[in-house]
Design a protein around this motif. Structure first.
Motif, PDB file in Angstrom:
ATOM      1  N   PHE A  38      84.570  61.641  34.094  1.00  0.00           N
ATOM      2  CA  PHE A  38      83.522  60.631  33.883  1.00  0.00           C
ATOM      3  C   PHE A  38      83.815  59.867  32.600  1.00  0.00           C
ATOM      4  CE2 PHE A  38      79.569  59.312  31.855  1.00  0.00           C
ATOM      5  CZ  PHE A  38      79.001  58.542  32.850  1.00  0.00           C
ATOM      6  N   TRP A  39      84.124  60.600  31.555  1.00  0.00           N
ATOM      7  CA  TRP A  39      84.364  59.973  30.251  1.00  0.00           C
ATOM      8  C   TRP A  39      85.709  59.255  30.226  1.00  0.00           C
ATOM      9  CZ3 TRP A  39      80.083  59.217  27.945  1.00  0.00           C
ATOM     10  CH2 TRP A  39      79.035  60.098  28.169  1.00  0.00           C
ATOM     11  N   PHE A  40      86.707  59.770  30.943  1.00  0.00           N
ATOM     12  CA  PHE A  40      87.976  59.035  31.080  1.00  0.00           C
ATOM     13  C   PHE A  40      87.722  57.682  31.749  1.00  0.00           C
ATOM     14  CE2 PHE A  40      90.881  63.057  31.444  1.00  0.00           C
ATOM     15  CZ  PHE A  40      90.710  63.297  30.096  1.00  0.00           C
ATOM     16  N   HIS A  41      86.899  57.712  32.800  1.00  0.00           N
ATOM     17  CA  HIS A  41      86.581  56.494  33.550  1.00  0.00           C
ATOM     18  C   HIS A  41      85.929  55.452  32.634  1.00  0.00           C
ATOM     19  CE1 HIS A  41      85.144  53.887  36.731  1.00  0.00           C
ATOM     20  NE2 HIS A  41      83.903  54.083  36.346  1.00  0.00           N
ATOM     21  N   ILE A  42      84.951  55.868  31.851  1.00  0.00           N
ATOM     22  CA  ILE A  42      84.266  54.955  30.940  1.00  0.00           C
ATOM     23  C   ILE A  42      85.248  54.458  29.870  1.00  0.00           C
ATOM     24  CG2 ILE A  42      82.405  54.739  29.238  1.00  0.00           C
ATOM     25  CD1 ILE A  42      81.497  54.910  32.238  1.00  0.00           C
ATOM     26  N   GLY A  43      86.075  55.358  29.351  1.00  0.00           N
ATOM     27  CA  GLY A  43      87.074  54.966  28.352  1.00  0.00           C
ATOM     28  C   GLY A  43      88.060  53.943  28.893  1.00  0.00           C
ATOM     29  N   ILE A  44      88.481  54.124  30.129  1.00  0.00           N
ATOM     30  CA  ILE A  44      89.399  53.174  30.749  1.00  0.00           C
ATOM     31  C   ILE A  44      88.733  51.808  30.879  1.00  0.00           C
ATOM     32  CG2 ILE A  44      90.453  52.578  32.978  1.00  0.00           C
ATOM     33  CD1 ILE A  44      91.384  55.509  33.124  1.00  0.00           C
ATOM     34  N   HIS A  45      87.450  51.801  31.225  1.00  0.00           N
ATOM     35  CA  HIS A  45      86.741  50.516  31.320  1.00  0.00           C
ATOM     36  C   HIS A  45      86.713  49.803  29.967  1.00  0.00           C
ATOM     37  CE1 HIS A  45      85.210  49.583  35.275  1.00  0.00           C
ATOM     38  NE2 HIS A  45      85.180  50.890  35.503  1.00  0.00           N
ATOM     39  N   PHE A  46      86.382  50.516  28.924  1.00  0.00           N
ATOM     40  CA  PHE A  46      86.370  49.899  27.598  1.00  0.00           C
ATOM     41  C   PHE A  46      87.764  49.391  27.227  1.00  0.00           C
ATOM     42  CE2 PHE A  46      82.246  51.954  26.728  1.00  0.00           C
ATOM     43  CZ  PHE A  46      81.598  50.919  26.082  1.00  0.00           C
ATOM     44  N   ILE A  60      83.535  40.862  21.265  1.00  0.00           N
ATOM     45  CA  ILE A  60      83.123  42.266  21.138  1.00  0.00           C
ATOM     46  C   ILE A  60      81.714  42.494  21.685  1.00  0.00           C
ATOM     47  CG2 ILE A  60      82.527  44.083  19.473  1.00  0.00           C
ATOM     48  CD1 ILE A  60      85.060  43.340  17.940  1.00  0.00           C
ATOM     49  N   PRO A  61      80.729  41.615  21.428  1.00  0.00           N
ATOM     50  CA  PRO A  61      79.405  41.850  22.029  1.00  0.00           C
ATOM     51  C   PRO A  61      79.442  41.861  23.559  1.00  0.00           C
ATOM     52  CG  PRO A  61      79.242  40.224  20.277  1.00  0.00           C
ATOM     53  CD  PRO A  61      80.705  40.478  20.500  1.00  0.00           C
ATOM     54  N   VAL A  62      80.265  41.014  24.151  1.00  0.00           N
ATOM     55  CA  VAL A  62      80.392  40.973  25.616  1.00  0.00           C
ATOM     56  C   VAL A  62      81.001  42.273  26.109  1.00  0.00           C
ATOM     57  CG1 VAL A  62      81.517  39.801  27.544  1.00  0.00           C
ATOM     58  CG2 VAL A  62      80.569  38.456  25.677  1.00  0.00           C
ATOM     59  N   VAL A  63      82.082  42.702  25.475  1.00  0.00           N
ATOM     60  CA  VAL A  63      82.762  43.942  25.873  1.00  0.00           C
ATOM     61  C   VAL A  63      81.821  45.136  25.732  1.00  0.00           C
ATOM     62  CG1 VAL A  63      84.611  45.544  25.225  1.00  0.00           C
ATOM     63  CG2 VAL A  63      85.093  43.088  25.415  1.00  0.00           C
ATOM     64  N   LEU A  64      81.131  45.222  24.606  1.00  0.00           N
ATOM     65  CA  LEU A  64      80.225  46.354  24.391  1.00  0.00           C
ATOM     66  C   LEU A  64      79.070  46.351  25.385  1.00  0.00           C
ATOM     67  CD1 LEU A  64      80.090  46.565  20.489  1.00  0.00           C
ATOM     68  CD2 LEU A  64      81.328  48.051  22.087  1.00  0.00           C
ATOM     69  N   SER A  65      78.491  45.185  25.651  1.00  0.00           N
ATOM     70  CA  SER A  65      77.361  45.143  26.585  1.00  0.00           C
ATOM     71  C   SER A  65      77.806  45.525  27.994  1.00  0.00           C
ATOM     72  CB  SER A  65      76.689  43.779  26.571  1.00  0.00           C
ATOM     73  OG  SER A  65      77.570  42.769  27.011  1.00  0.00           O
ATOM     74  N   ILE A  66      78.967  45.061  28.413  1.00  0.00           N
ATOM     75  CA  ILE A  66      79.460  45.414  29.750  1.00  0.00           C
ATOM     76  C   ILE A  66      79.840  46.888  29.814  1.00  0.00           C
ATOM     77  CG2 ILE A  66      81.318  45.026  31.424  1.00  0.00           C
ATOM     78  CD1 ILE A  66      81.300  42.059  30.499  1.00  0.00           C
ATOM     79  N   SER A  69      76.689  49.122  29.607  1.00  0.00           N
ATOM     80  CA  SER A  69      75.923  49.027  30.857  1.00  0.00           C
ATOM     81  C   SER A  69      76.649  49.761  31.984  1.00  0.00           C
ATOM     82  CB  SER A  69      75.668  47.574  31.240  1.00  0.00           C
ATOM     83  OG  SER A  69      76.861  46.954  31.654  1.00  0.00           O
ATOM     84  N   HIS A  70      77.985  49.742  31.970  1.00  0.00           N
ATOM     85  CA  HIS A  70      78.739  50.481  32.989  1.00  0.00           C
ATOM     86  C   HIS A  70      78.425  51.977  32.874  1.00  0.00           C
ATOM     87  CE1 HIS A  70      82.030  50.440  35.979  1.00  0.00           C
ATOM     88  NE2 HIS A  70      82.074  51.717  35.646  1.00  0.00           N
ATOM     89  N   LEU A  71      78.402  52.465  31.655  1.00  0.00           N
ATOM     90  CA  LEU A  71      78.052  53.862  31.407  1.00  0.00           C
ATOM     91  C   LEU A  71      76.651  54.170  31.942  1.00  0.00           C
ATOM     92  CD1 LEU A  71      78.415  56.632  29.864  1.00  0.00           C
ATOM     93  CD2 LEU A  71      77.395  55.465  27.922  1.00  0.00           C
ATOM     94  N   ILE A  72      75.682  53.315  31.630  1.00  0.00           N
ATOM     95  CA  ILE A  72      74.301  53.545  32.055  1.00  0.00           C
ATOM     96  C   ILE A  72      74.171  53.477  33.578  1.00  0.00           C
ATOM     97  CG2 ILE A  72      71.965  52.572  31.977  1.00  0.00           C
ATOM     98  CD1 ILE A  72      72.662  51.718  29.033  1.00  0.00           C
ATOM     99  N   ILE A  73      74.795  52.482  34.193  1.00  0.00           N
ATOM    100  CA  ILE A  73      74.721  52.348  35.654  1.00  0.00           C
ATOM    101  C   ILE A  73      75.335  53.567  36.333  1.00  0.00           C
ATOM    102  CG2 ILE A  73      75.602  51.031  37.637  1.00  0.00           C
ATOM    103  CD1 ILE A  73      75.316  48.505  35.811  1.00  0.00           C
ATOM    104  N   ASP A  74      76.474  54.036  35.824  1.00  0.00           N
ATOM    105  CA  ASP A  74      77.111  55.219  36.417  1.00  0.00           C
ATOM    106  C   ASP A  74      76.255  56.477  36.218  1.00  0.00           C
ATOM    107  OD1 ASP A  74      79.131  53.571  37.247  1.00  0.00           O
ATOM    108  OD2 ASP A  74      80.740  54.637  36.207  1.00  0.00           O
ATOM    109  N   LEU A  75      75.604  56.589  35.060  1.00  0.00           N
ATOM    110  CA  LEU A  75      74.697  57.725  34.827  1.00  0.00           C
ATOM    111  C   LEU A  75      73.540  57.710  35.828  1.00  0.00           C
ATOM    112  CD1 LEU A  75      74.415  57.836  30.921  1.00  0.00           C
ATOM    113  CD2 LEU A  75      75.419  59.581  32.408  1.00  0.00           C
ATOM    114  N   ILE A  76      72.962  56.545  36.045  1.00  0.00           N
ATOM    115  CA  ILE A  76      71.857  56.418  37.000  1.00  0.00           C
ATOM    116  C   ILE A  76      72.336  56.749  38.409  1.00  0.00           C
ATOM    117  CG2 ILE A  76      70.264  54.774  38.085  1.00  0.00           C
ATOM    118  CD1 ILE A  76      70.105  53.393  35.292  1.00  0.00           C
TER     119      ILE A  76
END
Length: 178
Positions: A38-46, A60-66, A69-76
């Motif tokens: 899960f964390w590898f997946h999120i790290g790869i996205h970043f 950077i604000p665009v990258v961080l927000s996306i 949000s990817h982390l939050i959507i995957d958690l949900i």
């Protein structure tokens, strides 16, 4: 800024389909955030988001927000896996990711959406189409067909043969249309 949009879409589809082996998906579905995948997946996205934006400070604000949000959507999605069908969760998950990307671009840039297909973006569109035709569409078909029991066909070779035949067919169609 259409180029940035296409790069962010490319990063998303690469991260969710090309650079996420099925083993990772299974692990995330079984043990959720306790899975290292899960964390590898999120790290790869970043990482992909930073790479496609060339580590530009202004983005950077665009990258961080996306990425967040990817982390939050995957958690949900993980929390809801027992309440809804995998097919519905898959499509809602992807729709939310795409909506976040479009929203982030819309908030940070003044985009003329009517000029989405500018000539200078031709190669990004071709690359994005390639990723969609090869990996994304294959996974979508697998998710859609998952409601039928196709396990009476045995062997990994059959699964891989169908995957590759489908990819080649879509690439031929794309090539002929292009």
């Amino acid at each position: 800024m259409i180029t940035v949009l296409l790069k962010l879409l490319l990063a998303h589809f690469l991260g969710d389909f090309v650079f996420q082996p099925y083993k990772w998906v299974e692990s995330k579905e079984q043990i959720g955030t306790k899975s290292k995948y899960f964390w590898f997946h999120i790290g790869i996205h970043f990482l992909l988001l930073f790479l496609v934006t060339s580590f530009k400070v202004s983005l950077i604000p665009v990258v961080l927000s996306i990425g967040i949000s990817h982390l939050i959507i995957d958690l949900i999605k993980i929390k809801l896996k027992n309440r809804f069908s995998q097919i519905h969760l898959f499509f809602v998950d992807q729709a939310l990711h795409l909506l976040v990307i479009l929203t982030a671009i819309g908030v940070y840039f003044n985009i003329d959406w009517t000029n989405l297909l500018q000539i200078q973006d031709k190669w990004l569109i071709i690359i994005l189409a390639f990723v969609l035709l090869t990996y994304v569409s294959g996974v979508i078909m697998k998710v859609v067909l998952s409601k039928w029991d196709l396990n009476h066909f045995e062997g990994e070779a059959l699964d891989k043969a169908g995957w590759y035949i489908g990819v080649i067919e879509r690439l031929f169609i794309f090539g002929f249309v292009f």
